[in-house]
Design a protein around this motif. Structure first.
Motif, short mmCIF file in Angstrom:
data_model
loop_
_atom_site.label_atom_id
_atom_site.label_comp_id
_atom_site.label_asym_id
_atom_site.label_seq_id
_atom_site.Cartn_x
_atom_site.Cartn_y
_atom_site.Cartn_z
N GLU A 71 0.82 -1.21 0.00
CA GLU A 71 0.00 0.00 0.00
C GLU A 71 0.86 1.26 0.00
OE1 GLU A 71 -0.39 -1.86 3.95
OE2 GLU A 71 0.85 -2.28 2.21
N GLY A 72 2.14 1.11 0.42
CA GLY A 72 2.98 2.29 0.53
C GLY A 72 2.64 3.12 1.76
N GLY A 73 1.75 2.63 2.63
CA GLY A 73 1.30 3.41 3.78
C GLY A 73 2.15 3.16 5.01
N ASP A 74 1.88 3.91 6.07
CA ASP A 74 2.56 3.74 7.33
C ASP A 74 2.18 2.41 7.96
OD1 ASP A 74 3.87 6.12 7.19
OD2 ASP A 74 2.35 7.24 8.28
N SER A 75 3.04 1.94 8.84
CA SER A 75 2.79 0.68 9.53
C SER A 75 1.87 0.88 10.73
CB SER A 75 4.12 0.10 10.00
OG SER A 75 4.70 1.01 10.93
N GLY A 76 1.60 2.13 11.08
CA GLY A 76 0.84 2.38 12.31
C GLY A 76 1.70 2.28 13.56
N LEU A 77 3.02 2.13 13.34
CA LEU A 77 3.95 2.00 14.47
C LEU A 77 4.86 3.21 14.53
CD1 LEU A 77 5.05 -1.72 13.88
CD2 LEU A 77 3.30 -0.88 15.48
N GLY A 78 5.15 3.64 15.75
CA GLY A 78 6.10 4.72 15.95
C GLY A 78 7.19 4.27 16.90
N MET A 79 8.36 4.88 16.81
CA MET A 79 9.45 4.51 17.71
C MET A 79 9.23 5.19 19.06
SD MET A 79 12.56 4.51 15.00
CE MET A 79 13.64 3.52 16.04
N HIS A 80 9.48 4.46 20.13
CA HIS A 80 9.21 5.03 21.46
C HIS A 80 10.12 6.23 21.72
CE1 HIS A 80 11.88 1.56 23.17
NE2 HIS A 80 12.64 2.58 22.89
N PHE A 81 9.55 7.26 22.39
CA PHE A 81 10.31 8.49 22.66
C PHE A 81 10.72 8.57 24.12
CE2 PHE A 81 5.74 9.43 22.78
CZ PHE A 81 5.60 9.81 24.12
#
Lengths: 452, 452
Positions: A71-81
C-alpha cells in the motif's frame, strides 16, 4: 562508495569513549540489581495510539513505513520516545504474569525527531527505574526509588550532580491553604523561575493564578526554600500556611530527605528544592530533577516522580514512581568536550608478542593461559620488530606486552608505561588490578595521574 | 485504555526469561572482551543509499518519517537490518581514528519488516564479531574469528550447536580444476542440497553450470565430505582434482579446523562441511553456518565468513572476516517452547522480612549490609505475616528470607527451598555461590535438580 559523514543528532562513540559509556551502564545495572530491580526490555516501537497523550502526540515521533509495503502506507507503528510509555504498556499487557509491586530497571535507546542541539539528540540511551503496584503503592516506594537512583549516580565519572527533590502535594496544599483556587496555574508560574526574574513570576502569579500581592509573595518565598536535609519543613511552617495536604506533602518530603541525607554519596548533593515542579508532567507527589555542575544548559539529566496512574486498563489502576536518567544526555557532552574517555581502545590488558609467524600457536597458547584467569589478552597481528609491536600496544593503550621465551629463557612481561620488564609465568602472573579493565579518564584523574 | 495485545514479530520477554537472555549476552561479551575485541554500537538508522546493495534494497527495510514533518515526506533514513552494513559505514567514517586491524564486537537490535514466522522476527538482537584491516588482512584473522565465536558458543544453555565451516576458494578451485567454466552457478546448485534431493541437484549442475555427468558427480561427492578435523583434505584430494586455488582453499580450511578441533568446547561440534556455500552472500574465503539441534527449521543461527571488501571508499579497501550470532533467533524459540528460562523473576538472592512498618529502617539497614558485600537484596513490600512474606519471596523465586532479630535474639536466615533456618550475621553470612545470581533453567537442568 564515498566517505560517509555523521548524522546530526545520532551520536556515535569511538571505542575508548564507548568504554566510558559501558562503565557507566555497568555501574548503574549493578546498583539496580543489588537492590533487586528486574531487567526489562521493551520493543522499540509502539502502536501510534499508545504514543498519544489525550488523543494527541505532542512529541516528534518517528513513524515506520515498510519500504516494500504494497500500500505504501505507514505501519501504524512509531518509535518510542521514552521508556515510561512502553513500560506502562508492558505492565498492562503482561499484568497477569508479573508480581506486584513490580520493580524494574530498563536501559535502552529512545528516539525523537527533534531538531538536534547541545544535549538534545534524536537517538539517545536512558536508564529508568520504576516501582509499580496494583491499585495502591505505599509511599516507601518513593523513598526507595530516590535512594536507589542516588546510589546509582554516586561515584559516576562525571561532574558533581545536584539531585533536587520536591513534592507536588506540598505545593498544592500550600497554594490551597493560602486560599488560591487554581493551584495548577500557580505551579506553572513558579515553574518559570528558571527562565524569568522573580518579579515577573510574581506578576504571573497575580495575573494567571489570581493571587494577591501577599499570596504571590508567599508562593515566591516557598519557592526559595532549599535545604540539604529535612529542615525545609520548619521553614515552610514559618510561612504560616495550614492545610491537610500540605502536612502530608511535608511529611513525605521529610521521609525522602531523611533517607537521602543518610546515604554516603560521592559527587552527588541532595537538596529539598521547593521550586521544582516538573512542568506539565503528570506527577502527583514526589518529584525529582538533577543538574550536572557546569552543564546547566542541559537542563535536568535525571528526572521523575510519582504517578497516581502509571497505567490503567479501565478496571485496574497501576500507580507508580520512577526516575529516568539520560545517559547520552549526561555523557556525550562530556565526551565531546574531551572531559571523559578511557585509557584504551581495546579491552586487552596484555598484548602477547609474536617471535615470528610460525610461532603464532605458541603465542596463542600463552594468551589462552592468561584468558583462562580472566585477563583480557590479544596476540600481535604480525611479527614485526619488537619495537613496532610495543608501539602497536601503545597506540591501543594496552599496558603490558608479554614476550614468549624459549627453552633457554623464561617468558617476560613489560609494563610499557614504566619500561619495567620481568620474568613472568602465564599461569601465575597478573596485571595490577586497576589495569585489568580500561581506566576511566576524566581531566581530574588525568591530572592526578601526571602528578604521581 | 484497553489491555494491549502483542505485536507479531516483536518478541518481549518476562523478567525471568530476560535473565536467561542477559546471561547469554554477558557470557558472549565476556568471551569477546577476553579476546580483546572492542565494543562498538552504531546508531539504529542509516541513510537509505547505505542500505542498498548495487543500487537496490532487497531487504524489508523500515523507513522513518517524522510524524510532524512539514513536508510529510520520509527522512531518507532506514533502520538497519543487520550489523555488517552499519559497521562497514562506521569503519569508513571513523577510519582516521581507528587502529587497524580493528577487532570489534557489536551486540544490538536490528529490524526487518518481514512477515513474521517461527524464528523470523521484525526486531531481533544480533551479536557480531569482525576483524577488519586496511588493504590486507592476514588469514589468521579467519582462524581467530572462528575460535572466538566457537568459545563464545561453548557452554551456552541451549541445545547442541553444530558449527559448519567451509571455504569458497576450495569450492571455486575444485570446480575450475574440474573444468567447469561457471563456478558460481555450480555453487548455487550445490547450495540447494538443503532443499532438493541429490539427483535434482545433479540435474541443476548439468543444466545451469554446464557440468557433464561425471563432473556433476564429482561436485556432489565433494559436497558430501564432512569431517570433524582436518582429514577432509585427504578426502578432497582423493577426488583427483588439481588447482592452485583448490590447494589454497584446502590449506586455509585445514588451519581453521586444526585450531577449532583443538578447543575444549562444550555443546558445540565443529564440522568441515563441504556443502556449505552461504548462498548469494559476498563471501570470498572461509564461510560459517551453525545449526541448533532439534531446531533445523530455524536455519543457521550463527553465520559469516571472509569478505575481500567489507568496506571501500574508492581509495582504500577494508577486507574483513566476521560472524554474526542471532541471539533472538536462537533463544526466543527455546523460551517460547518452555525449554529455557531462569530460576527467578528478580535479581534478589535475599528478601529481608519486615517485623512491622515502623521497623522498615532496620530492615533496610540489614539489606544495605548484604548489598555492601555484593548480595542482591530487597526488603519486603509490606509487613504481612511471615508466612505471607515467605510466599512473596517464593513467587519471585528468591531463595532466602532474612528475619531481623531483636536485642534478645539474633537475626536469622531461612533457605525457603529446604526450610533450613539458622542464625546469621548480615556482615558475614553469604548465600551459596550458585544462589547469588538467577540460575538458568533448561529442561535438563530442571530434571537434574529434581533428581537431587
Amino acid at each position: 562508495m564515498s566517505r560517509p559523514t555523521p548524522l546530526s543528532g545520532f551520536p556515535e562513540l569511538l571505542p575508548a569513549e564507548r568504554n566510558a559509556e559501558t562503565y557507566v551502564i555497568d555501574h548503574l545495572r549493578r546498583t539496580f540489581e543489588l537492590h533487586g530491580f528486574a531487567s526489562v526490555e521493551t520493543r522499540a516501537v509502539e502502536p501510534l495510539d499508545r504514543l498519544a497523550k489525550g488523543g494527541e502526540i505532542d512529541k516528534e515521533v518517528y513513524v515506520l513505513r515498510r519500504l516494500h509495503a504494497d500500500e505504501g502506507g505507514d505501519s501504524g507503528l512509531g518509535m518510542h520516545f521514552d521508556l515510561t510509555v512502553p513500560f506502562a504498556r508492558y505492565v498492562l499487557e503482561h499484568a497477569g504474569k508479573l508480581e506486584f509491586p513490580f520493580r524494574r530497571y530498563q536501559i535502552q535507546k529512545v528516539w525523537r525527531g527533534e531538531r538536534p542541539q547541545e544535549g538534545r539528540f534524536r537517538e539517545f540511551t536512558q536508564a529508568d527505574i520504576d516501582v509499580v503496584a496494583r491499585d495502591e503503592l505505599p509511599f516507601h516506594a518513593d523513598v526507595e526509588v530516590a535512594t536507589v537512583m542516588a546510589e546509582a549516580l554516586s561515584g559516576l565519572p562525571v561532574p558533581n550532580l545536584h539531585l533536587q527533590v520536591n513534592n507536588r502535594r506540598l505545593l498544592e496544599g500550600f497554594y490551597v491553604g493560602l486560599g488560591l483556587t487554581d493551584p495548577a496555574a500557580a505551579m506553572r508560574a513558579v515553574d518559570k523561575l528558571d527562565k524569568l526574574p522573580r518579579d515577573k513570576v510574581g506578576d504571573l502569579l497575580r495575573s494567571d493564578a489570581g493571587a494577591s500581592a501577599d499570596q504571590a509573595e508567599a508562593c515566591l518565598r516557598l519557592a526559595e526554600i532549599r535545604t540539604h536535609d529535612a529542615s525545609f519543613a520548619d521553614r515552610v511552617r514559618e510561612l504560616g500556611v495550614k492545610h491537610e495536604l500540605l502536612d502530608r506533602g511535608i511529611d513525605e518530603l521529610v521521609q525522602v530527605m531523611d533517607a537521602l541525607s543518610g546515604l554516603p554519596l560521592e559527587g552527588v548533593t541532595v537538596t529539598a528544592d521547593l521550586r521544582i515542579a516538573r512542568g506539565l508532567d503528570y506527577y502527583t507527589g514526589t518529584v525529582f530533577e538533577t543538574r550536572m555542575e557546569g552543564f546547566d544548559g542541559l537542563g535536568s539529566v535525571c528526572s521523575g516522580g510519582r504517578y497516581d496512574a502509571l497505567a490503567s486498563d479501565g478496571k485496574t489502576t497501576y500507580p507508580g514512581v520512577g526516575i529516568s536518567l539520560g545517559i547520552t544526555r549526561m555523557l556525550v557532552p562530556l565526551i565531546h568536550h574531551g572531559v571523559l574517555t578511557s585509557s584504551r581502545s581495546v579491552p586487552s590488558a596484555v598484548l602477547v608478542a609474536l617471535v615470528d609467524e610460525a610461532s603464532r600457536p605458541q603465542s596463542n597458547a600463552i594468551a589462552q593461559r592468561l584468558r583462562a584467569r580472566g585477563i583480557p589478552t590479544e596476540v600481535a597481528a604480525s611479527a614485526q620488530k619488537y619495537g613496532k609491536q610495543i608501539r602497536y600496544a601503545e597506540r591501543r593503550g594496552i599496558p603490558y606486552v608479554f614476550f614468549p621465551g624459549d627453552p633457554a629463557q623464561p617468558d617476560q612481561v613489560k609494563d610499557i608505561r614504566s619500561g619495567d620488564q620481568v620474568d613472568a609465568d602465564a599461569d601465575t602472573w597478573r596485571p595490577r588490578d586497576e589495569d585489568l579493565r580500561p581506566t576511566i579518564v576524566t581531566p581530574e584523574s588525568a591530572i592526578e595521574e601526571q602528578a604521581k
